[in-house]
Design an enzyme around this catalytic site. Structure first.
Site, short mmCIF file in Angstrom:
data_model
loop_
_atom_site.label_atom_id
_atom_site.label_comp_id
_atom_site.label_asym_id
_atom_site.label_seq_id
_atom_site.Cartn_x
_atom_site.Cartn_y
_atom_site.Cartn_z
N LYS A 39 24.13 56.05 -3.42
CA LYS A 39 22.72 56.47 -3.45
C LYS A 39 22.38 57.10 -4.80
CE LYS A 39 24.10 60.72 -1.06
NZ LYS A 39 24.32 61.29 0.28
N ARG A 134 20.35 68.29 10.32
CA ARG A 134 19.47 67.56 9.41
C ARG A 134 18.80 66.41 10.16
NH1 ARG A 134 21.91 65.63 3.65
NH2 ARG A 134 23.09 64.18 4.95
N HIS A 166 27.78 63.83 10.10
CA HIS A 166 27.98 64.37 8.75
C HIS A 166 28.43 65.82 8.84
CE1 HIS A 166 27.69 64.20 4.47
NE2 HIS A 166 26.68 65.01 4.36
N ARG A 226 33.08 57.87 3.95
CA ARG A 226 31.88 57.73 3.11
C ARG A 226 32.05 58.62 1.88
NH1 ARG A 226 29.72 59.34 8.15
NH2 ARG A 226 29.05 61.23 7.08
N TYR A 270 12.53 78.58 -29.48
CA TYR A 270 11.39 79.19 -28.78
C TYR A 270 11.72 80.58 -28.26
CZ TYR A 270 9.23 74.52 -28.49
OH TYR A 270 8.67 73.30 -28.77
N CYS A 317 15.50 72.99 -26.00
CA CYS A 317 14.15 72.41 -26.09
C CYS A 317 14.11 71.11 -25.29
CB CYS A 317 13.78 72.14 -27.54
SG CYS A 317 14.02 73.56 -28.62
N ASP A 319 13.92 68.02 -26.37
CA ASP A 319 14.68 66.90 -26.94
C ASP A 319 15.84 67.34 -27.82
OD1 ASP A 319 12.45 65.29 -26.00
OD2 ASP A 319 11.39 66.09 -27.74
C1 LIG Z 1 25.63 61.76 0.43
C2 LIG Z 1 26.34 61.56 1.71
C3 LIG Z 1 27.72 61.32 1.72
C4 LIG Z 1 28.60 61.45 0.48
O1 LIG Z 1 28.86 62.82 0.24
P1 LIG Z 1 29.97 63.25 -0.86
O2 LIG Z 1 30.09 64.71 -0.67
O3 LIG Z 1 29.39 62.88 -2.19
O4 LIG Z 1 31.18 62.49 -0.54
C5 LIG Z 1 28.30 60.97 2.92
N1 LIG Z 1 27.58 60.90 4.06
C6 LIG Z 1 26.26 61.18 4.09
C7 LIG Z 1 25.52 61.10 5.39
C8 LIG Z 1 25.59 61.53 2.92
O5 LIG Z 1 24.29 61.81 2.96
#
Ligand SMILES: *Cc1c(COP(=O)(O)O)cnc(C)c1O
Length: 378
Positions: A39, A134, A166, A226, A270, A317, A319
């Protein structure tokens, strides 16, 4: 001539990516397969090249946040399994089905709406909220969740292939209370899986491991891992040590555009927040906050010049930024400097920068802006 403007650029090491994948693979137990989380433009690393490399080394499961990203993965990896972790508006139901994308199902209501919007079955993994708070279906008992999922399995246009959840605190292995929380999350989804099996609802996948899960709560019962941040060589919870040999994939470089000697009392940048208190040599560097190098690093971070750390002086800054290079001899304009990465024996990681301004390495790499070309090195 370089095929890009040599001003500020990110070097992405595909061999580091490959080494990280090998290290992660070797640490997985049983038949757990890697689902590469790509992602947000592969965490700022550039999805096209990252996807090509991952496909080439045999990865065939990918996870993304939305439909747009899923369609990109589909384009680069036609034969892969692509899971959308987040929400897809139901009006895109047919797009999901036609492109063979797997949708995360966040609630019973969403399942019904999606089912009603298509005539071609959509592949799904049902998301359980076991403690992240979530998205996902919740229930007082695993049996309650199994009821909801069983109901969904009767919807004609949804093909439930898996369930997942998750972790909220898998990255705090030294805290027994947080470990117990993570283990309870695991136990809950596994019980839902067992319950569904008893009722004849067959699941191809049941998964919960993220990067921190792989490092600190690994087990063979998650069919997929994941993994995001560790694939890119960063730590889920810096400065906590990572028990795997990982290499940061991204480096950020720029050049010196101007060098001057200044007298005591000279102010830099600045707001005049920095004033020289002795004769100094100051270099200007061609990177700034519009490149995603946060202004919060003003007067905090170092930059590597000829293998040595030089402090940023004054405000960053849009850039450009300025460095105290008094300690560096023979410095010329055009010299390449390293904001993130290795130079000689010195290294600055995205994790280290993040800790200087109260964020995480994830945000540092995702925040490198689109003005910065990604250059792929081996
Ligand atoms: C982003 C995400 C991950 C990956 O998380 P990491 O900590 O980068 O491994 C896995 N599962 C879900 C649902 C996520 O949103």
């Amino acid at each position: 001539m370089k095929p890009y403007l040599k001003r500020a650029w990110a070097e992405i090491s595909l061999s580091a990516l490959e080494a990280n994948i090998r290290a992660i693979s070797a640490s997985l137990q049983g038949n757990t397969q890697i689902m590469a989380v790509v992602k947000a433009d592969a965490y700022g690393h550039g999805e096209a090249e990252i996807l090509q490399k991952l496909t080439q080394i045999g990865i065939r499961y990918f996870a993304v946040s939305n439909l747009d990203e899923a369609l990109h993965v589909r384009q680069y990896c036609p034969d892969s399994d692509v899971l959308i972790l987040g929400y897809t508006p139901p009006e895109y139901a047919d797009t999901l089905a036609q492109n063979n994308i797997i949708q995360g199902i966040v609630s019973a209501e969403y399942a019904c709406t999606l089912n009603a919007r298509t005539r071609t079955p959509i592949r799904c993994h049902v998301k359980l909220d076991t403690g992240m708070g979530r998205i996902g279906i919740t229930g007082d008992t695993p049996g309650d969740c199994a009821d909801s999922i069983q109901d969904m399995s009767f919807l004609r246009n949804l093909k439930i292939e898996g369930i997942y959840t998750h972790f909220a605190v898998a990255d705090m292995p030294d805290d027994p209370e947080q470990n117990a929380y993570t283990e309870a999350q695991k136990q809950f989804i596994r019980s839902v899986g067992t319950e569904l099996m008893k009722r004849g609802v067959h699941l191809k996948h049941l998964h919960y491991l993220n990067s921190a899960g792989v490092l600190y709560h690994n087990d063979a019962n998650s069919t997929l891992a994941r993994v995001g941040i560790i694939m890119y060589g960063l730590a889920p919870n810096y400065p906590l040590p990572v028990p795997l040999d990982l290499k940061p994939v991204l480096s950020l470089k720029a050049v010196i555009s101007h060098i001057k000697r200044v007298q005591p009392g000279t102010s830099i940048s600045y707001g005049r927040t920095f004033q020289a208190d002795h004769c100094m040599k100051i270099a200007t560097v061609t990177v700034g906050y519009a490149d995603g190098y946060s202004r919060l690093l003003s007067s905090k971070a170092d930059v590597l010049v000829k293998g040595r750390r030089c402090p940023i002086v004054g405000r960053i800054c849009m850039d450009q930024l300025m460095l105290d290079v008094s300690a560096i001899d023979d410095l010329r304009c055009g010299e390449i400097v390293t904001l993130i990465g290795q130079d000689g024996d010195e290294q600055i990681t995205a994790d280290e920068l993040a800790s200087l301004y109260g964020t995480i390495g994830y945000e540092v790499v995702c925040g490198i802006s689109k003005r910065v070309p990604r250059i792929y090195v081996d």
